[in-house]
Design a protein around this motif. Structure first.
Motif, mmCIF file in Angstrom:
data_model
loop_
_atom_site.group_PDB
_atom_site.id
_atom_site.type_symbol
_atom_site.label_atom_id
_atom_site.label_comp_id
_atom_site.label_asym_id
_atom_site.label_seq_id
_atom_site.Cartn_x
_atom_site.Cartn_y
_atom_site.Cartn_z
ATOM 1 N N ASN A 610 0.045 26.450 5.867
ATOM 2 C CA ASN A 610 -0.034 25.352 4.908
ATOM 3 C C ASN A 610 -0.193 24.029 5.634
ATOM 4 O O ASN A 610 0.426 23.806 6.681
ATOM 5 C CB ASN A 610 1.238 25.301 4.051
ATOM 6 C CG ASN A 610 1.392 26.560 3.218
ATOM 7 O OD1 ASN A 610 0.503 26.928 2.472
ATOM 8 N ND2 ASN A 610 2.542 27.243 3.370
ATOM 9 N N PRO A 611 -1.025 23.127 5.115
ATOM 10 C CA PRO A 611 -1.138 21.792 5.709
ATOM 11 C C PRO A 611 0.151 21.010 5.463
ATOM 12 O O PRO A 611 0.951 21.365 4.613
ATOM 13 C CB PRO A 611 -2.321 21.175 4.968
ATOM 14 C CG PRO A 611 -2.337 21.855 3.653
ATOM 15 C CD PRO A 611 -1.878 23.264 3.915
ATOM 16 N N PRO A 612 0.348 19.904 6.222
ATOM 17 C CA PRO A 612 1.514 19.047 5.962
ATOM 18 C C PRO A 612 1.440 18.488 4.537
ATOM 19 O O PRO A 612 0.386 18.447 3.906
ATOM 20 C CB PRO A 612 1.386 17.952 7.010
ATOM 21 C CG PRO A 612 0.461 18.479 8.045
ATOM 22 C CD PRO A 612 -0.466 19.401 7.326
ATOM 23 N N ASP A 613 2.612 18.016 4.057
ATOM 24 C CA ASP A 613 2.628 17.342 2.768
ATOM 25 C C ASP A 613 1.766 16.101 2.829
ATOM 26 O O ASP A 613 1.609 15.473 3.879
ATOM 27 C CB ASP A 613 4.056 16.951 2.388
ATOM 28 C CG ASP A 613 4.912 18.178 2.084
ATOM 29 O OD1 ASP A 613 4.336 19.285 1.979
ATOM 30 O OD2 ASP A 613 6.143 18.018 1.989
ATOM 31 N N LYS A 614 1.222 15.750 1.690
ATOM 32 C CA LYS A 614 0.373 14.570 1.583
ATOM 33 C C LYS A 614 1.162 13.323 1.987
ATOM 34 O O LYS A 614 2.272 13.098 1.495
ATOM 35 C CB LYS A 614 -0.117 14.440 0.145
ATOM 36 C CG LYS A 614 -0.954 13.207 -0.137
ATOM 37 C CD LYS A 614 -1.391 13.229 -1.591
ATOM 38 C CE LYS A 614 -2.202 12.005 -1.960
ATOM 39 N NZ LYS A 614 -2.629 12.038 -3.384
ATOM 40 N N PRO A 615 0.617 12.503 2.966
ATOM 41 C CA PRO A 615 1.328 11.290 3.360
ATOM 42 C C PRO A 615 1.502 10.347 2.172
ATOM 43 O O PRO A 615 0.607 10.200 1.333
ATOM 44 C CB PRO A 615 0.432 10.684 4.435
ATOM 45 C CG PRO A 615 -0.414 11.804 4.920
ATOM 46 C CD PRO A 615 -0.624 12.698 3.742
ATOM 47 N N VAL A 616 2.649 9.691 2.110
ATOM 48 C CA VAL A 616 2.953 8.713 1.050
ATOM 49 C C VAL A 616 2.747 7.320 1.643
ATOM 50 O O VAL A 616 3.382 6.953 2.632
ATOM 51 C CB VAL A 616 4.383 8.875 0.537
ATOM 52 C CG1 VAL A 616 4.691 7.811 -0.515
ATOM 53 C CG2 VAL A 616 4.584 10.264 -0.051
ATOM 54 N N MET A 617 1.847 6.534 1.047
ATOM 55 C CA MET A 617 1.517 5.196 1.529
ATOM 56 C C MET A 617 2.679 4.242 1.235
ATOM 57 O O MET A 617 3.205 4.227 0.115
ATOM 58 C CB MET A 617 0.248 4.677 0.864
ATOM 59 C CG MET A 617 -0.904 5.679 0.878
ATOM 60 S SD MET A 617 -1.673 5.790 2.480
ATOM 61 C CE MET A 617 -2.738 4.370 2.370
ATOM 62 N N SER A 618 3.063 3.419 2.203
ATOM 63 C CA SER A 618 4.184 2.488 2.018
ATOM 64 C C SER A 618 3.731 1.040 2.080
ATOM 65 O O SER A 618 3.906 0.275 1.142
ATOM 66 C CB SER A 618 5.263 2.746 3.072
ATOM 67 O OG SER A 618 5.799 4.039 2.926
ATOM 68 N N SER A 619 3.108 0.632 3.196
ATOM 69 C CA SER A 619 2.758 -0.784 3.373
ATOM 70 C C SER A 619 1.519 -0.873 4.235
ATOM 71 O O SER A 619 1.402 -0.127 5.226
ATOM 72 C CB SER A 619 3.916 -1.530 4.032
ATOM 73 O OG SER A 619 3.563 -2.873 4.304
ATOM 74 N N PRO A 620 0.565 -1.786 3.827
ATOM 75 C CA PRO A 620 0.564 -2.654 2.633
ATOM 76 C C PRO A 620 0.446 -1.790 1.374
ATOM 77 O O PRO A 620 -0.210 -0.745 1.377
ATOM 78 C CB PRO A 620 -0.656 -3.537 2.822
ATOM 79 C CG PRO A 620 -1.018 -3.430 4.270
ATOM 80 C CD PRO A 620 -0.583 -2.061 4.691
ATOM 81 N N THR A 621 1.050 -2.257 0.308
ATOM 82 C CA THR A 621 0.974 -1.543 -0.961
ATOM 83 C C THR A 621 -0.425 -1.662 -1.528
ATOM 84 O O THR A 621 -1.200 -2.534 -1.136
ATOM 85 C CB THR A 621 1.991 -2.110 -1.955
ATOM 86 O OG1 THR A 621 1.714 -3.506 -2.146
ATOM 87 C CG2 THR A 621 3.416 -1.934 -1.429
ATOM 88 N N ASP A 622 -0.727 -0.759 -2.454
ATOM 89 C CA ASP A 622 -2.067 -0.748 -3.034
ATOM 90 C C ASP A 622 -2.294 -2.050 -3.797
ATOM 91 O O ASP A 622 -1.487 -2.452 -4.637
ATOM 92 C CB ASP A 622 -2.214 0.454 -3.960
ATOM 93 C CG ASP A 622 -3.653 0.678 -4.394
ATOM 94 O OD1 ASP A 622 -4.566 0.172 -3.685
ATOM 95 O OD2 ASP A 622 -3.867 1.368 -5.402
ATOM 96 N N GLY A 623 -3.388 -2.759 -3.488
ATOM 97 C CA GLY A 623 -3.735 -4.004 -4.141
ATOM 98 C C GLY A 623 -3.024 -5.202 -3.571
ATOM 99 O O GLY A 623 -3.124 -6.307 -4.148
ATOM 100 N N ALA A 624 -2.281 -5.058 -2.474
ATOM 101 C CA ALA A 624 -1.550 -6.182 -1.895
ATOM 102 C C ALA A 624 -2.509 -7.294 -1.492
ATOM 103 O O ALA A 624 -3.636 -7.041 -1.065
ATOM 104 C CB ALA A 624 -0.739 -5.707 -0.694
ATOM 105 N N THR A 625 -2.032 -8.549 -1.606
ATOM 106 C CA THR A 625 -2.825 -9.723 -1.219
ATOM 107 C C THR A 625 -2.057 -10.528 -0.189
ATOM 108 O O THR A 625 -0.851 -10.341 -0.007
ATOM 109 C CB THR A 625 -3.138 -10.597 -2.442
ATOM 110 O OG1 THR A 625 -1.892 -11.019 -3.040
ATOM 111 C CG2 THR A 625 -3.959 -9.832 -3.462
ATOM 112 N N GLY A 626 -2.800 -11.488 0.452
ATOM 113 C CA GLY A 626 -2.169 -12.333 1.467
ATOM 114 C C GLY A 626 -1.687 -11.563 2.671
ATOM 115 O O GLY A 626 -0.759 -12.001 3.367
ATOM 116 N N VAL A 627 -2.303 -10.428 2.935
ATOM 117 C CA VAL A 627 -1.869 -9.580 4.040
ATOM 118 C C VAL A 627 -2.284 -10.211 5.382
ATOM 119 O O VAL A 627 -3.369 -10.774 5.509
ATOM 120 C CB VAL A 627 -2.477 -8.169 3.905
ATOM 121 C CG1 VAL A 627 -2.144 -7.310 5.114
ATOM 122 C CG2 VAL A 627 -1.965 -7.518 2.622
#
Length: 913
Positions: A610-627
């Motif tokens: 089995n492949p690893p679990d799907k990575p969970v995105m943390s930062s920058p968050t989706d749609g983040a601005t001023g990065v």
């Protein structure tokens, strides 16, 4: 009680009325000083005298007399004033001040110095005493008088210290120093030179004798024999000479002294001996000669023909000198000429003898008489042969022949054998001939027998499968027996057949014989078998679902092949093919030819993972601005259902949400260390106020798992990384914009006061450049793979080439440049700073090249391997332009010691001035 006043007389006047004091005075003569102290009770006095003295003087210093003869004495006298001590430098040292003279006896002219001394100084005077000696006669010479040359001679002299010089024999007084005087005595005469002066009680004299001479006289010079034979006789020389100092004889006799003869001389050629008698007046000579005779000389003795036929003749010729008589043996009579004709009965050696008083000389010549030819043997190796065969004619012991030939179209032969192939019985004749035309012959007969005839021998069919039969058919005439091998045996004459069933490919031979001759014919029956599979394997036999498996095979004797479950055709002899099974799969290889099929099986077992679990995105968050322009990418914890460890993470940032356009990738990093978070390198990668997409992938060593795709928008104000003078990435901060300079994305580069840019080869690496004693005009990164066919070999350069253009204050100045990297450089053993020269079209090791020019520190790597300090010289090392012009252009960069690839890099366009 105090003082009311204090005075010091002698013009000094009042002095300080203290209890103590001092006053400096400078009297010019001896003076008494009185100190008077006064108060209301009256004066008191006390006196002191200062004595003033002068330096001493030497009033006089003389010698009487000032000139003496060697051995005499003189008196030194003097007068002085004010001296407390005196010295004379004659070695006697001090003299008493009461003394006024001293007697001295110098042996050579001497200068004396008298010195008078006191406490105020010294004074000195000198006097010279001249010492004369008796005269010295340095030389008194004269030459002898030769009556054959001159009647006079010169007397010559050289005298030192004489008042007068004279020569006896009526010559009288002459120059007292040196000179010459001509005299003409008629007999040997001795002259005396006398020199005197005031110091010579006895005159000094010298003598010279003049000898009056004549040339030597040779009274006689004789030889014992005037004619001799070479090597047989000797001669004696004798002489009588008066008045000679030396005697010599030429022709290697040399100097002769008190002897009056030279015996046993053996000249090898006629010789003239010359006796030379010599004295100081010259030489005289006398000659004697001897004639040396030798035995006769035979220059040549030849026969016009050295070989003649029987009853033939030839002419003997000779050339003889110095002979009284000549003769030839074997009864030959010689006339007045230089040749004679002879008629030898057989081979004969003739000897010529030439004689004179000194002996006989001989020379010989041989005339051969040609003998008749003879043949020893003439045979055939096979006297009877089959038609179409050959035999060899052989002969031996052939003598006296100049040529050999065989009839029946064989012709001339030169060896000792010849092969022949007669078609009928034939008699051959060998003929031997000599140069005189005489012949000898021998014959041999070769009998020819007819051959059987095989008209036909076939197999129908000639190719069968194993277990099948074929028919052998033959047609033969003229044979008494006919057989076939491999167990077939005898077959009939004319046309006959036989059925055979070979198990392997077999060649059958038909033999037909008539008792004397036989012939053979062959036919091959090919026996085919089913194909043979020598190997059929799978590697690996255990694989993850969808993994690569290589099937390999080797087959012999197949016309076709196939593998079950594989659609592609396979080679009928050998090959490999990659399959990707998703479940346990058996594979069957089938090999085919006209005799049947052969199969082989192999099974691949599929291991589920089995492949690893799907990575969970943390930062920058989706749609983040001023990065930030250097954001930290963060994902959730790694988890794998199979328990496989996380071995790698793949981080990507793109301007394309599908990530399908490689050109849109601005950040693409696979790492085995930053597994759940990573900081994006400085802002030279990201633009301000720009939307980017990012994703992350986890790898368990077997399978990748992909995260979702998030977006973020960078800060609109272009904030820079400002963590001080250096921000930890070794690239200087406090950036300024350099007009016209852009990174690989085409955007202006905000650089430090000394420049910064991104590597074109490894875009996650930023490079900074600063210069000492120079202004950076331009710098940037070049990927060698962007250029082709410009260098025979390009070294591996992980960060590309760095192009730097500098301006120095004056032509010929040097500049120091430091290049910073955001990743450590290779180890010292693998590190090379490569420099490219477009004029030569090649790369070279800059550190080694500079060291060869005496620049040992042209390339220095920092201890942390994060920077390199380089030295360049305008118009010299490190500069592409060889003429100093205040500009330095350098394309170079870090690379490995070995490796490389074909191709090259050209910087002509990128670094033009």
């Amino acid at each position: 009680m105090g003082n009311n006043g204090v005075t010091l007389d002698d013009g000094t006047g009042p002095v300080t009325a203290d209890a103590t004091g001092s006053q400096t005075v400078t009297p010019s003569v001896t003076t008494t000083y009185t100190l008077t102290a006064t108060n209301s009770c009256g004066p008191v006095t006390q006196s002191v005298t200062v004595t003033v003295s002068d330096s001493p003087t030497v009033d006089s210093f003389t010698a009487s007399p000032t000139a003496i003869c060697n051995g005499d004495s003189t008196i030194l006298s003097w007068g002085t004033t004010g001296a407390t001590s005196m010295t004379i430098d004659d070695g006697s040292g001090a003299v008493e001040t009461t003394e006024t003279n001293k007697t001295v006896t110098p042996t050579s002219t001497t200068t004396y110095t008298l010195t008078a001394i006191n406490g105020c100084g010294s004074d000195s005077k000198t006097v010279t005493v001249t010492v004369n000696n008796a005269p010295v006669i340095e030389s008194f010479t004269a030459s002898d008088i030769c009556t054959n040359i001159s009647g006079s001679a010169d007397l010559s002299w050289s005298v030192i210290g004489a008042d007068s010089v004279s020569i006896d024999k009526s010559v009288g007084d002459v120059n007292p120093a040196s000179g010459t005087y001509s005299v003409s005595p008629s007999v040997d005469t001795t002259y005396t030179l006398t020199a005197t002066n005031s110091c010579s009680e006895v005159p000094t004299t010298a003598t010279v004798t003049i000898a009056v001479k004549a040339l030597p006289v040779i009274n006689s010079f004789t030889i014992s024999k005037d004619t001799i034979c070479k090597g047989l006789d000797t001669i004696d020389l004798a002489w009588s000479v008066d008045g000679a100092d030396s005697l010599t004889i030429n022709n290697e006799v040399g100097t002769v002294t008190n002897t009056t003869s030279k015996e046993g001389l053996a000249p090898t050629a006629s010789t003239t001996y010359t006796l030379t008698a010599t004295n100081s007046c010259g030489s005289v000579t006398a000659d004697v000669s001897v004639t040396v005779n030798d035995k006769p000389v035979i220059s040549s003795f030849t026969a016009a023909d050295s070989t003649v036929c029987p009853d033939g003749s030839t002419t003997l010729n000779w050339d003889v000198t110095d002979a009284d008589t000549i003769s030839i043996d074997n009864g030959v009579v010689i006339g007045e000429g230089t040749s004679v004709t002879v008629h030898p009965a057989g081979t004969t050696t003739y000897t010529l003898s030439a004689t004179n008083t000194c002996g006989t000389t001989t020379k010989s010549v041989t005339v051969s008489v040609t003998a008749a030819p003879a043949i020893g043997t003439f045979t055939a190796t096979n006297a009877t042969i089959c038609s179409g065969s050959q035999t060899t004619l052989q002969w031996s012991d052939v003598t006296g022949a100049s040529s050999l030939s065989i009839d029946n179209s064989v012709g001339t032969v030169t060896e000792t054998s010849e092969s022949v192939s007669p078609t009928v019985t034939t008699t051959y004749t060998l003929t031997a001939t000599n140069s005189c035309g005489v012949t000898d012959t021998k014959t041999v007969t070769v009998n020819v027998t007819a051959m059987p005839v095989i008209s036909d021998f076939t197999a129908t069919p000639d190719s069968i499968c194993k277990g099948q039969s074929t028919t052998l058919a033959s047609t033969v005439t003229g044979a008494t027996t006919i057989t076939i091998d491999h167990g077939v045996g005898t077959v009939g004459g004319g046309t006959s057949t036989a059925v055979v069933s070979p198990t392997t490919t077999t060649t059958y031979t038909l033999t037909a014989s008539n008792g004397d001759c036989q012939v053979t014919e062959t036919v091959t029956v090919t026996v085919n078998d089913k194909p043979v599979i020598t190997s059929f394997t799978a590697s690996p036999t255990n694989v993850l679902a969808g993994g690569d498996v290589t099937l390999s095979w080797a087959i012999t004797n197949a016309t076709g092949a196939a593998i079950s479950g594989v659609d592609s055709p396979v080679n009928a002899s050998s090959g490999t093919i990659v399959v990707n099974p998703t479940e346990d799969t058996p594979y069957t290889l089938t090999a085919t030819n006209g005799c049947g099929d052969t199969t082989s099986d192999v099974t691949v077992t599929v291991i589920l993972n089995n492949p690893p679990d799907k990575p969970v995105m943390s930062s920058p968050t989706d749609g983040a601005t001023g990065v930030s322009l250097m954001p930290e990418l963060t994902a959730g914890a790694y988890n794998d259902a199979d328990g496989d460890p996380q071995t790698m993470t793949w981080w990507q940032i793109s301007t394309d949400s599908t990530f399908t356009d490689d050109g849109s990738l601005v950040y693409d990093e696979k790492t085995d260390t930053y597994l759940t978070s990573i900081v994006v390198p400085p802002n030279l990668i990201l633009d301000v106020a720009t939307m980017y997409y990012w994703r992350v992938r986890y790898f368990d060593g077997k399978n990748w798992s992909d995260s979702d795709v998030y977006s973020f928008t960078t800060t609109p104000n272009g904030a820079q990384y400002t963590d001080g003078v250096q921000n930890g990435d070794r690239i200087p901060d406090n950036e300024v914009t350099i007009a016209g300079f852009a990174d690989e994305h085409g955007k202006p580069v905000n650089t430090p006061t000394k420049k910064a840019f991104v590597s074109k080869v490894n875009k996650n690496i930023q490079i900074g450049v600063e210069a000492a004693d120079a202004v950076i005009d331009r710098c940037g990164s070049v990927d060698p793979k962007d250029f082709k066919d410009m260098a025979p070999k390009v070294p591996h350069m992980p960060y590309g080439l760095i192009e730097i253009a500098l301006t120095v204050p004056n032509p010929g100045d040097t500049a120091t440049v430091t290049v910073y990297f955001t990743r450590k450089l290779p180890n010292a053993n693998d590190f090379v700073w490569w420099k490219y020269d477009p004029n030569l079209g090649e790369f070279y090791n800059y550190g080694e090249a500079a060291a060869a020019l005496g620049v040992a520190d042209a390339v220095v790597v920092s201890e942390d391997r994060m920077s390199v300090t380089l030295k360049f010289k305008d118009g010299g090392y490190g500069d592409l332009i060889e003429t100093p012009d205040s500009r330095i252009i350098d394309p170079s960069g870090v690379g490995d010691e070995g490796g490389g690839s074909n191709g090259g890099t050209c910087f002509v366009d990128t670094i033009t001035r």
